[in-house]
Design an enzyme around this catalytic site. Structure first.
Site, PDB file in Angstrom:
ATOM      1  N   TRP A 184      36.302  26.642  47.793  1.00  0.00           N
ATOM      2  CA  TRP A 184      35.848  28.030  47.689  1.00  0.00           C
ATOM      3  C   TRP A 184      34.317  28.056  47.729  1.00  0.00           C
ATOM      4  O   TRP A 184      33.659  27.301  47.030  1.00  0.00           O
ATOM      5  CB  TRP A 184      36.339  28.703  46.396  1.00  0.00           C
ATOM      6  N   GLU A 225      39.916  29.023  50.018  1.00  0.00           N
ATOM      7  CA  GLU A 225      40.107  30.263  49.245  1.00  0.00           C
ATOM      8  C   GLU A 225      39.181  31.364  49.743  1.00  0.00           C
ATOM      9  O   GLU A 225      37.954  31.211  49.740  1.00  0.00           O
ATOM     10  CB  GLU A 225      39.830  29.958  47.760  1.00  0.00           C
ATOM     11  N   LYS A 227      37.693  35.451  49.784  1.00  0.00           N
ATOM     12  CA  LYS A 227      37.302  36.428  48.769  1.00  0.00           C
ATOM     13  C   LYS A 227      36.731  37.653  49.465  1.00  0.00           C
ATOM     14  O   LYS A 227      36.089  37.529  50.506  1.00  0.00           O
ATOM     15  CB  LYS A 227      36.249  35.789  47.855  1.00  0.00           C
ATOM     16  N   ASP A 258      43.964  34.107  45.875  1.00  0.00           N
ATOM     17  CA  ASP A 258      43.597  34.424  44.488  1.00  0.00           C
ATOM     18  C   ASP A 258      43.905  35.907  44.263  1.00  0.00           C
ATOM     19  O   ASP A 258      43.463  36.764  45.048  1.00  0.00           O
ATOM     20  CB  ASP A 258      42.106  34.114  44.275  1.00  0.00           C
ATOM     21  N   HIS A 261      41.042  38.491  44.614  1.00  0.00           N
ATOM     22  CA  HIS A 261      40.106  38.399  45.732  1.00  0.00           C
ATOM     23  C   HIS A 261      40.353  39.364  46.882  1.00  0.00           C
ATOM     24  O   HIS A 261      39.914  39.135  48.001  1.00  0.00           O
ATOM     25  CB  HIS A 261      40.075  36.968  46.273  1.00  0.00           C
ATOM     26  N   HIS A 285      46.056  31.183  43.256  1.00  0.00           N
ATOM     27  CA  HIS A 285      45.259  31.277  42.043  1.00  0.00           C
ATOM     28  C   HIS A 285      45.762  32.533  41.349  1.00  0.00           C
ATOM     29  O   HIS A 285      45.358  33.643  41.706  1.00  0.00           O
ATOM     30  CB  HIS A 285      43.763  31.410  42.363  1.00  0.00           C
ATOM     31  N   ASP A 293      37.181  41.520  40.275  1.00  0.00           N
ATOM     32  CA  ASP A 293      37.665  40.143  40.144  1.00  0.00           C
ATOM     33  C   ASP A 293      37.232  39.579  38.791  1.00  0.00           C
ATOM     34  O   ASP A 293      36.419  38.668  38.709  1.00  0.00           O
ATOM     35  CB  ASP A 293      37.075  39.315  41.296  1.00  0.00           C
ATOM     36  N   ASP A 295      38.942  38.070  36.392  1.00  0.00           N
ATOM     37  CA  ASP A 295      39.598  36.860  35.894  1.00  0.00           C
ATOM     38  C   ASP A 295      40.091  36.988  34.463  1.00  0.00           C
ATOM     39  O   ASP A 295      39.847  36.121  33.628  1.00  0.00           O
ATOM     40  CB  ASP A 295      38.674  35.644  36.048  1.00  0.00           C
ATOM     41  N   ASP A 325      43.901  30.886  37.516  1.00  0.00           N
ATOM     42  CA  ASP A 325      42.446  31.024  37.591  1.00  0.00           C
ATOM     43  C   ASP A 325      41.993  32.237  36.790  1.00  0.00           C
ATOM     44  O   ASP A 325      41.952  33.353  37.304  1.00  0.00           O
ATOM     45  CB  ASP A 325      42.002  31.149  39.058  1.00  0.00           C
TER      46      ASP A 325
END
Ligand code: RNT
Ligand code: ZN
Length: 426
Positions: A184, A225, A227, A258, A261, A285, A293, A295, A325
């Site tokens: 990433w 990955e 985004k 993810d 993302h 993820h 984003d 997380d 993640d």
């Protein structure tokens, strides 16, 4: 029979009426590995560079006491978390988590700098996954890494990525299970760029070079990955979804989806099946974006349930590597792992307890009334009795009992750690 067994007994017969064998479901669940991200344990700090600030457009908020600050502490915390999570799993490392007494930079890392992690993984029956760390480093300060217009910066990151694959391959060989190395890159612009293409051409060329090195595919899988945006790269990200998916399809690589993302109403649960039609394997993820984003710790929400269904209904789980993640520094970090991972496993269990054939039949017959009615009724079927029994048979705490263990650990280990860290600083 104790209460858990009694409840399980009743649940087993309720599911048997739908044609579901709960014992077989638990056997299937046992075989699924989740990759726990090491970076939840220390707010993505790592051990290589003590003073580097977290960069790359990601952010951890919160200063809950007790954060791990050495590899030993981090492993101790992971072991604690794993003792409350049913099953045998994997740990996902980032390059900055190298455990070595040598002073090494990212472009000098070798398998030997991760030997202690491998020994520990062997002792604990764990697999390992890997990530080059293309952020939190002076060479990433310009906001560009392998797509930088500066050849020196590009070369630095290409070297780091090449070495990361070698480390991943070493993990896979040593632990006799495939290691997924996930790439990433935070590269992008805060404001609207003029040239959207050149950085992508540079990223492609750099990746071609990284992947030109032979790696044993039996032990190693490359994933990239994408985004849509990051903090400071709101207007343009080089490694967008189209870039990563296109690159992966053309070059026989995997993508990493993810959950945080994509645009806010886009969901990865609907990307799993099309992506796996055109790539052989997939990395997830699993995260939880809240407005952005962010997380957040994974909860048992609709999207997690949809992700699990996408994996289980057509058995795409066989081709998918599930990584987590999230990073929350505002709550007990061990609890964050336990909550997120138990929820992921619970969601898979719920998906496995579904009479999918019956639902498929309704769908084929255009009986959408029954499809909706049944999907809703299933939500109050006694999956929790199966979950509790699964935890009991796997030797981990049931229901919220694990929280008592975390609180005890906080008192006995984490808070003492804080005191000695403070003492050390003065
Ligand atoms: C960042 C990506 C990436 C990181 C980790 C630490 O937006 O999701 O996966 O979270 O590499
Ligand atoms: Zn991610």
């Amino acid at each position: 029979m104790n209460r858990t067994e009694q409840a399980y007994h009743l649940a087993k017969s309720a599911y048997a009426e739908l044609g579901i064998d709960t014992d077989a479901v638990m056997e299937r669940l046992k075989k699924i590995k989740i990759s726990l991200h090491c970076w939840q344990g220390d707010d993505v700090s790592g051990f290589l560079f003590k003073d580097n600030e977290l960069s790359g457009g990601i952010q951890v908020t919160g200063n809950y006491p007790g954060k791990a600050s050495t590899p030993e502490q981090l492993r101790q915390d992971i072991e604690k978390a794993l003792s409350m999570i049913p099953g045998k799993h994997k740990i996902n490392l980032h390059a900055i988590y190298a455990d070595t007494d040598e002073k090494v930079d990212l472009n000098e890392l070798e398998p030997k700098h991760f030997e202690r992690w491998v020994d520990w993984a062997k002792q604990n029956g764990l697999g390992l996954d890997f990530n080059p760390t293309c952020f939190s480093h002076p060479m990433a300060d310009s906001g560009f890494t392998i797509s930088s217009p500066d050849p020196e910066i590009r070369a630095f990151w290409i070297e780091h990525c090449k070495r990361s694959r070698k480390i991943g391959e070493y993990f896979g060989k040593e632990l006799e299970q495939k290691c997924v190395t996930n790439f990433w890159f935070p590269d992008g612009y805060k404001d609207i760029p003029v040239d959207r293409q050149s950085p992508r051409i540079r990223m492609k060329t750099a990746l071609d070079e990284v992947f030109s090195q032979e790696i044993n595919e039996q032990y190693h899988l490359d994933a990239i990955e994408s985004k849509v945006f990051g903090i400071g790269t709101e207007s343009y990200v080089v490694g967008s979804n189209e870039f990563c998916l296109g690159y992966a399809v053309k070059n026989n690589k995997s993508v990493c989806l993810d959950a945080g993302h994509f645009h806010p109403t886009e969901v990865i649960s609907d990307k799993i099946s099309p992506v796996l039609m055109f790539t052989n394997e997939l990395l997830l993820h699993v995260s939880r974006p809240v407005r952005w984003d962010s997380d957040h710790v994974v909860i048992l929400d609709d999207e997690l349930s949809q992700i699990a269904h996408s994996l289980i209904r057509t058995n795409l789980i066989e081709k998918t590597h599930i990584g987590l993640d999230f990073f929350d520094g505002s709550i007990n970090r061990v609890a964050a792992w336990v909550i997120g991972t138990r929820n992921m496993i619970k969601a898979l269990l719920v998906a496995m307890l579904e009479p999918t054939e019956m639902l498929n039949q309704f769908e084929l017959e255009k009986d959408y009334t029954s499809r909706l009615a049944m999907l809703e009724e299933l939500k109050s079927y006694p999956f929790s009795a199966v979950w509790d029994y699964y935890c009991e048979t796997m030797g981990v705490a049931q229901k919220q009992e694990w929280l008592l263990e975390v609180k005890k650990y906080e008192q006995e280990v984490l808070l003492k750690r804080e005191k000695c860290n403070v003492k050390g600083r003065f």
